[in-house]
Design an enzyme around this catalytic site. Sequence first.
Site, PDB file in Angstrom:
ATOM      1  N   ASP A  36       0.857  -1.178   0.000  1.00 36.29           N
ATOM      2  CA  ASP A  36       0.000   0.000   0.000  1.00 36.29           C
ATOM      3  C   ASP A  36       0.893   1.226   0.000  1.00 36.29           C
ATOM      4  OD1 ASP A  36      -2.903   0.850   0.206  1.00 36.29           O
ATOM      5  OD2 ASP A  36      -1.941   2.120   1.704  1.00 36.29           O
ATOM      6  N   THR A  37       0.530   2.188  -0.817  1.00 41.43           N
ATOM      7  CA  THR A  37       1.321   3.415  -0.920  1.00 41.43           C
ATOM      8  C   THR A  37       0.459   4.606  -0.544  1.00 41.43           C
ATOM      9  OG1 THR A  37       2.706   2.425  -2.613  1.00 41.43           O
ATOM     10  CG2 THR A  37       2.718   4.828  -2.477  1.00 41.43           C
TER      11      THR A  37
END
Length: 188
Positions: A67-68
Amino acid sequence: MRLILASASPRRLELLARLGIVPDAVVPAEIDETPRKGELPAPYAQRMAAEKARAVAEGGSLVLAADTVVAAGRRILPKAESEDEARAALTLLSGRRHRVLSAVALVDAEGRARHRLSASIVLFKRLSADELDAYIASGEWRGKAGGYAIQGRAEALVRSLSGSHSGVMGLPLYETRALLRAAGYSLG
């Protein structure tokens, strides 16, 4: 060892290919990605990666999830879904530094989870109205955290980057490789 990528992101597939890896399956995780009240960017990114990996975990396989998050101070900038959201995010980031936090989680065949976090600092140039309009018109911002894609036209708007370019794209390769090696995954 079977590897499942818990993501529908074509960028993550492309980045894994840079390590010589083609996952055995791609199974996007269906989870609620709403930040909790008061949740800070780094813990949020780590929680999202872990929840994605657990949602897809199946015995006997490695499950990789990431996840960014683009963060302006303590604020988590959403994935831009409209021109107004993209314009607001890019206006906020114009001429200032922001953090990009990319969390990676790997659940191994026995259900053990390993985690890594990549933190990068990105400095955007001050965007003129014409530059902002042109970027919005490109449509490249759609579904992108913070309203931009560093691997595309937005790269020309970045004055400096300290950290992981692949992490800003969505999958920090150094951390990903380390997690896979620690789990016994064979890398060429």
